[in-house]
Design a protein around this motif. Sequence first.
Motif, PDB file in Angstrom:
ATOM      1  N   PRO A 104      20.184 -29.810 -12.580  1.00 18.84           N
ATOM      2  CA  PRO A 104      19.049 -29.710 -11.654  1.00 18.84           C
ATOM      3  C   PRO A 104      18.842 -28.256 -11.219  1.00 18.84           C
ATOM      4  O   PRO A 104      19.776 -27.458 -11.225  1.00 18.84           O
ATOM      5  N   LYS A 105      17.629 -27.957 -10.816  1.00 19.46           N
ATOM      6  CA  LYS A 105      17.311 -26.607 -10.349  1.00 19.46           C
ATOM      7  C   LYS A 105      16.109 -26.660  -9.423  1.00 19.46           C
ATOM      8  O   LYS A 105      15.164 -27.394  -9.675  1.00 19.46           O
ATOM      9  N   LYS A 106      16.172 -25.868  -8.354  1.00 23.64           N
ATOM     10  CA  LYS A 106      15.021 -25.709  -7.457  1.00 23.64           C
ATOM     11  C   LYS A 106      14.316 -24.427  -7.856  1.00 23.64           C
ATOM     12  O   LYS A 106      14.936 -23.385  -8.001  1.00 23.64           O
ATOM     13  N   PHE A 107      13.022 -24.515  -8.040  1.00 27.33           N
ATOM     14  CA  PHE A 107      12.210 -23.350  -8.397  1.00 27.33           C
ATOM     15  C   PHE A 107      11.383 -22.959  -7.180  1.00 27.33           C
ATOM     16  O   PHE A 107      11.869 -22.988  -6.071  1.00 27.33           O
ATOM     17  N   ASN A 108      10.109 -22.675  -7.397  1.00 30.14           N
ATOM     18  CA  ASN A 108       9.209 -22.346  -6.291  1.00 30.14           C
ATOM     19  C   ASN A 108       8.934 -23.582  -5.458  1.00 30.14           C
ATOM     20  O   ASN A 108       8.602 -24.612  -6.005  1.00 30.14           O
ATOM     21  N   THR A 109       9.052 -23.450  -4.174  1.00 25.81           N
ATOM     22  CA  THR A 109       8.655 -24.579  -3.342  1.00 25.81           C
ATOM     23  C   THR A 109       7.293 -24.300  -2.721  1.00 25.81           C
ATOM     24  O   THR A 109       6.686 -25.168  -2.138  1.00 25.81           O
ATOM     25  N   ILE A 110       6.819 -23.076  -2.901  1.00 22.38           N
ATOM     26  CA  ILE A 110       5.508 -22.716  -2.348  1.00 22.38           C
ATOM     27  C   ILE A 110       4.527 -22.559  -3.510  1.00 22.38           C
ATOM     28  O   ILE A 110       4.779 -21.808  -4.446  1.00 22.38           O
ATOM     29  N   SER A 111       3.445 -23.288  -3.426  1.00 21.44           N
ATOM     30  CA  SER A 111       2.423 -23.207  -4.457  1.00 21.44           C
ATOM     31  C   SER A 111       1.081 -23.563  -3.834  1.00 21.44           C
ATOM     32  O   SER A 111       1.002 -24.474  -3.016  1.00 21.44           O
ATOM     33  N   ASN A 112       0.046 -22.839  -4.226  1.00 20.83           N
ATOM     34  CA  ASN A 112      -1.287 -23.171  -3.716  1.00 20.83           C
ATOM     35  C   ASN A 112      -2.033 -24.100  -4.670  1.00 20.83           C
ATOM     36  O   ASN A 112      -3.204 -24.363  -4.485  1.00 20.83           O
ATOM     37  N   LYS A 113      -1.324 -24.590  -5.693  1.00 25.58           N
ATOM     38  CA  LYS A 113      -1.970 -25.516  -6.620  1.00 25.58           C
ATOM     39  C   LYS A 113      -2.171 -26.865  -5.935  1.00 25.58           C
ATOM     40  O   LYS A 113      -1.433 -27.252  -5.049  1.00 25.58           O
ATOM     41  N   LYS A 114      -3.200 -27.568  -6.394  1.00 18.13           N
ATOM     42  CA  LYS A 114      -3.731 -28.744  -5.727  1.00 18.13           C
ATOM     43  C   LYS A 114      -2.873 -30.011  -5.846  1.00 18.13           C
ATOM     44  O   LYS A 114      -2.665 -30.717  -4.874  1.00 18.13           O
ATOM     45  N   TYR A 115      -2.396 -30.294  -7.057  1.00 15.13           N
ATOM     46  CA  TYR A 115      -1.753 -31.587  -7.317  1.00 15.13           C
ATOM     47  C   TYR A 115      -0.246 -31.456  -7.524  1.00 15.13           C
ATOM     48  O   TYR A 115       0.214 -30.560  -8.216  1.00 15.13           O
ATOM     49  N   SER A 116       0.482 -32.416  -6.978  1.00 19.21           N
ATOM     50  CA  SER A 116       1.918 -32.521  -7.197  1.00 19.21           C
ATOM     51  C   SER A 116       2.139 -33.590  -8.269  1.00 19.21           C
ATOM     52  O   SER A 116       1.671 -34.721  -8.119  1.00 19.21           O
ATOM     53  N   VAL A 117       2.823 -33.221  -9.343  1.00 19.53           N
ATOM     54  CA  VAL A 117       2.994 -34.126 -10.475  1.00 19.53           C
ATOM     55  C   VAL A 117       4.482 -34.287 -10.782  1.00 19.53           C
ATOM     56  O   VAL A 117       5.231 -33.309 -10.793  1.00 19.53           O
ATOM     57  N   THR A 118       4.883 -35.523 -11.035  1.00 21.98           N
ATOM     58  CA  THR A 118       6.252 -35.822 -11.448  1.00 21.98           C
ATOM     59  C   THR A 118       6.200 -36.310 -12.883  1.00 21.98           C
ATOM     60  O   THR A 118       5.496 -37.278 -13.180  1.00 21.98           O
ATOM     61  N   ILE A 119       6.918 -35.598 -13.767  1.00 25.52           N
ATOM     62  CA  ILE A 119       6.962 -36.021 -15.167  1.00 25.52           C
ATOM     63  C   ILE A 119       8.388 -36.395 -15.539  1.00 25.52           C
ATOM     64  O   ILE A 119       9.354 -35.852 -15.012  1.00 25.52           O
ATOM     65  N   GLY A 120       8.482 -37.351 -16.444  1.00 26.57           N
ATOM     66  CA  GLY A 120       9.768 -37.712 -17.030  1.00 26.57           C
ATOM     67  C   GLY A 120       9.823 -37.121 -18.416  1.00 26.57           C
ATOM     68  O   GLY A 120       8.832 -37.148 -19.151  1.00 26.57           O
ATOM     69  N   ILE A 121      10.981 -36.551 -18.767  1.00 27.33           N
ATOM     70  CA  ILE A 121      11.143 -36.023 -20.122  1.00 27.33           C
ATOM     71  C   ILE A 121      12.305 -36.754 -20.782  1.00 27.33           C
ATOM     72  O   ILE A 121      13.252 -37.178 -20.117  1.00 27.33           O
TER      73      ILE A 121
END
Length: 160
Positions: A18-35
């Motif tokens: 696991p890894k935490k990246f940017n938690t701040i983003s001005n992008k509109k949608y939050s998306v959860t993908i499974g790989i």
Amino acid sequence: MKKKLTQELTLFYTPNFPKKFNTISNKKYSVTIGIGGNIGNTKKLFDKLILCLKKDARFTLIITSPLLQNPPFGYLEQKDFLNGIIKLKTNLCPNAFLKAMQRYENKFGRKRSFQDAPRTLDIDIIFFDDKKINRENLIIPHKNWASRESVIIPLKYINQ
């Protein structure tokens, strides 16, 4: 590092999962993908996907789960799968996002021979903001997410 959950389920911890990246983003949608994948060096392929998504200005990576090794379902005569969850943000609408993910699957050698077949990379849209979509080519939330250990277990690590 690896942690056995049951006889069949093992969690793997790598530099990107696991890894935490940017938690701040001005992008509109939050998306959860499974790989998921079970052909070739899946961990290396997932790392390459993370690198591609990081470089792609359309996406802001937020967090990834540990990777779960689990047995296949549907077609059972194949190797175990590695699965993980990635949460990101985007301004793309759901259809454009789906197309972008399908391009990544193709880039990494995904072949669609039959349902539940072995694959290099499978990307499923689990959640797209709070949207509910039910079209032939796109169902959100993903129709079987709540019954799949390959989604539920990694998702626990994202939603803590």
